[in-house]
Design an enzyme around this catalytic site. Structure first.
Site, PDB file in Angstrom:
ATOM      1  N   ASN A  12     -20.376 -38.383 -12.659  1.00  0.00           N
ATOM      2  CA  ASN A  12     -20.080 -39.058 -13.563  1.00  0.00           C
ATOM      3  C   ASN A  12     -20.991 -39.498 -14.698  1.00  0.00           C
ATOM      4  OD1 ASN A  12     -19.006 -41.333 -15.252  1.00  0.00           O
ATOM      5  ND2 ASN A  12     -18.835 -42.757 -13.627  1.00  0.00           N
ATOM      6  N   TRP A  13     -20.945 -38.836 -15.864  1.00  0.00           N
ATOM      7  CA  TRP A  13     -22.141 -38.853 -16.657  1.00  0.00           C
ATOM      8  C   TRP A  13     -22.220 -39.925 -17.634  1.00  0.00           C
ATOM      9  CZ3 TRP A  13     -22.495 -33.271 -18.904  1.00  0.00           C
ATOM     10  CH2 TRP A  13     -22.928 -32.373 -18.010  1.00  0.00           C
ATOM     11  N   LYS A  14     -21.092 -40.761 -17.493  1.00  0.00           N
ATOM     12  CA  LYS A  14     -20.774 -41.899 -18.247  1.00  0.00           C
ATOM     13  C   LYS A  14     -21.115 -41.752 -19.740  1.00  0.00           C
ATOM     14  CE  LYS A  14     -21.813 -44.770 -14.212  1.00  0.00           C
ATOM     15  NZ  LYS A  14     -22.208 -45.831 -13.543  1.00  0.00           N
ATOM     16  N   HIS A  98     -12.405 -46.799 -13.010  1.00  0.00           N
ATOM     17  CA  HIS A  98     -13.814 -46.983 -12.677  1.00  0.00           C
ATOM     18  C   HIS A  98     -14.198 -48.510 -12.988  1.00  0.00           C
ATOM     19  CE1 HIS A  98     -18.356 -47.123 -12.905  1.00  0.00           C
ATOM     20  NE2 HIS A  98     -18.082 -45.788 -12.174  1.00  0.00           N
ATOM     21  N   GLU A 100     -16.461 -49.765 -14.385  1.00  0.00           N
ATOM     22  CA  GLU A 100     -17.064 -50.389 -15.727  1.00  0.00           C
ATOM     23  C   GLU A 100     -15.885 -50.747 -16.681  1.00  0.00           C
ATOM     24  OE1 GLU A 100     -20.012 -47.177 -15.927  1.00  0.00           O
ATOM     25  OE2 GLU A 100     -21.243 -48.155 -14.527  1.00  0.00           O
ATOM     26  N   GLU A 170     -16.520 -47.402  -4.530  1.00  0.00           N
ATOM     27  CA  GLU A 170     -17.523 -47.810  -5.351  1.00  0.00           C
ATOM     28  C   GLU A 170     -17.816 -49.154  -5.157  1.00  0.00           C
ATOM     29  OE1 GLU A 170     -18.755 -44.355  -8.056  1.00  0.00           O
ATOM     30  OE2 GLU A 170     -17.593 -45.687  -8.904  1.00  0.00           O
ATOM     31  N   GLY A 176     -25.474 -48.251 -10.124  1.00  0.00           N
ATOM     32  CA  GLY A 176     -26.765 -48.106 -10.797  1.00  0.00           C
ATOM     33  C   GLY A 176     -27.661 -49.089 -10.598  1.00  0.00           C
ATOM     34  N   SER A 216     -24.938 -45.438  -6.234  1.00  0.00           N
ATOM     35  CA  SER A 216     -26.738 -44.869  -5.812  1.00  0.00           C
ATOM     36  C   SER A 216     -26.800 -43.824  -5.019  1.00  0.00           C
ATOM     37  CB  SER A 216     -27.513 -46.475  -5.460  1.00  0.00           C
ATOM     38  OG  SER A 216     -27.508 -47.328  -6.597  1.00  0.00           O
ATOM     39  N   GLY A 237     -23.319 -41.248 -10.187  1.00  0.00           N
ATOM     40  CA  GLY A 237     -23.627 -41.610 -11.785  1.00  0.00           C
ATOM     41  C   GLY A 237     -25.056 -40.855 -12.079  1.00  0.00           C
ATOM     42  N   GLY A 238     -26.118 -41.797 -12.004  1.00  0.00           N
ATOM     43  CA  GLY A 238     -27.492 -41.693 -12.343  1.00  0.00           C
ATOM     44  C   GLY A 238     -28.075 -40.300 -11.944  1.00  0.00           C
TER      45      GLY A 238
END
Ligand code: PGA
Length: 255
Positions: A12-14, A98, A100, A170, A176, A216, A237-238
């Site tokens: 997930n590149w956001k 998600h 967010e 999640e 993150g 993470s 993600g990251g």
């Protein structure tokens, strides 16, 4: 890794990567991973890079996903993108609900459910996200929260629709933050999710549906997390923003 269900790892590149950066990233990924068939690999770039990434991956085993979509069909919905438009770009997956989006865009379970149905109707595979906050975990509400999110987000889905759906657990406090759920914490909630799905949709669906862990996930913790019996992949993600770390995550989970 010997697993009951085929692992699925999605990046997930956001809100990251220009078209140039995105195509460079998938070019490296395809070089590193393009021929492996052990794990289903998905990349979810921002909308602006979907077309270019999809074109680059046209002959690849790596699939493309979006990070969101509208629950509505065509019409006067300024700024929105529908499932048909994603299919048009050869997108196969879409992340829905998600945390967010639940937090910043006030997406409710009912909205996530409408989006899930719209995605499935268009032939997309939804990745439906659920997860508790730290306050909820500390208050011992994890199962109540996740149970409610599952019930609301998957309400009315029939067996066929459930087969096309992926769930992502999640924990919000692990996203993150560098704080990963322990393997025990992850396994416990994944097993709970499978039990809930068994209650709502029967044991066969519960045993087939894939449940990803997200929060993470890094190359050094992926193998342990994904070796848990009810953890069927990762939503990253990251660490998915770098071709090396994303392919390390996938390679570390393979035999
Ligand atoms: P993270 O994000 O891997 O950077 O924690 C996971 C996610 O939000 O899907």
């Amino acid at each position: 890794m010997n697993k009951e269900r085929k692992l699925i790892v999605a990046g997930n590149w956001k809100m990251n990567k220009t078209v140039t950066e995105a195509t460079a990233l998938v070019e490296s990924l395809d070089r590193d991973l393009g021929t492996q068939t052990d794990v289903d690999v998905v990349v979810c770039p921002p909308f602006t890079a979907l077309d270019a990434v999809s074109a680059k991956l046209r002959n690849s085993l790596i699939k493309v996903g979006a990070q969101n979509m509208s629950e509505n069909d065509y019409g006067a919905f300024t700024g929105e993108i529908n499932a048909g438009m994603l299919r048009d770009l050869l997108v196969h997956y879409v992340i829905l609900g998600h945390s967010e989006r639940r937090e910043y865009q006030q997406e409710s379970d009912a909205m996530v459910c409408s989006k899930t149905k719209a995605a499935l109707a268009a032939g997309l595979k939804p990745i439906v996200c659920v997860g508790e906050s730290l306050a909820q975990r500390d208050a011992n509400e994890t199962e109540a929260v996740i149970g409610g999110q599952l019930q609301g987000s998957l309400a009315g889905l029939d067996a066929e629709q459930m087969k096309g759906t992926v769930i992502a657990y999640e924990p919000v406090w692990a996203i993150g933050t560098g704080k990963t759920a322990t393997t025990e914490q992850a396994q416990q909630v994944h097993a709970f999710i499978r039990r809930e799905i068994s209650k709502s949709h029967g044991n066969e669906i519960a045993q087939t549906i894939r449940i990803q862990y997200g929060g993470s996930v890094k190359p050094d913790n992926a193998r342990e997390l994904l070796s848990q019996p009810d953890v069927d992949g990762a939503l990253v993600g990251g660490a998915s923003l770098d071709a090396g770390s994303f392919s390390d995550i996938i390679n570390n989970t393979r035999n």
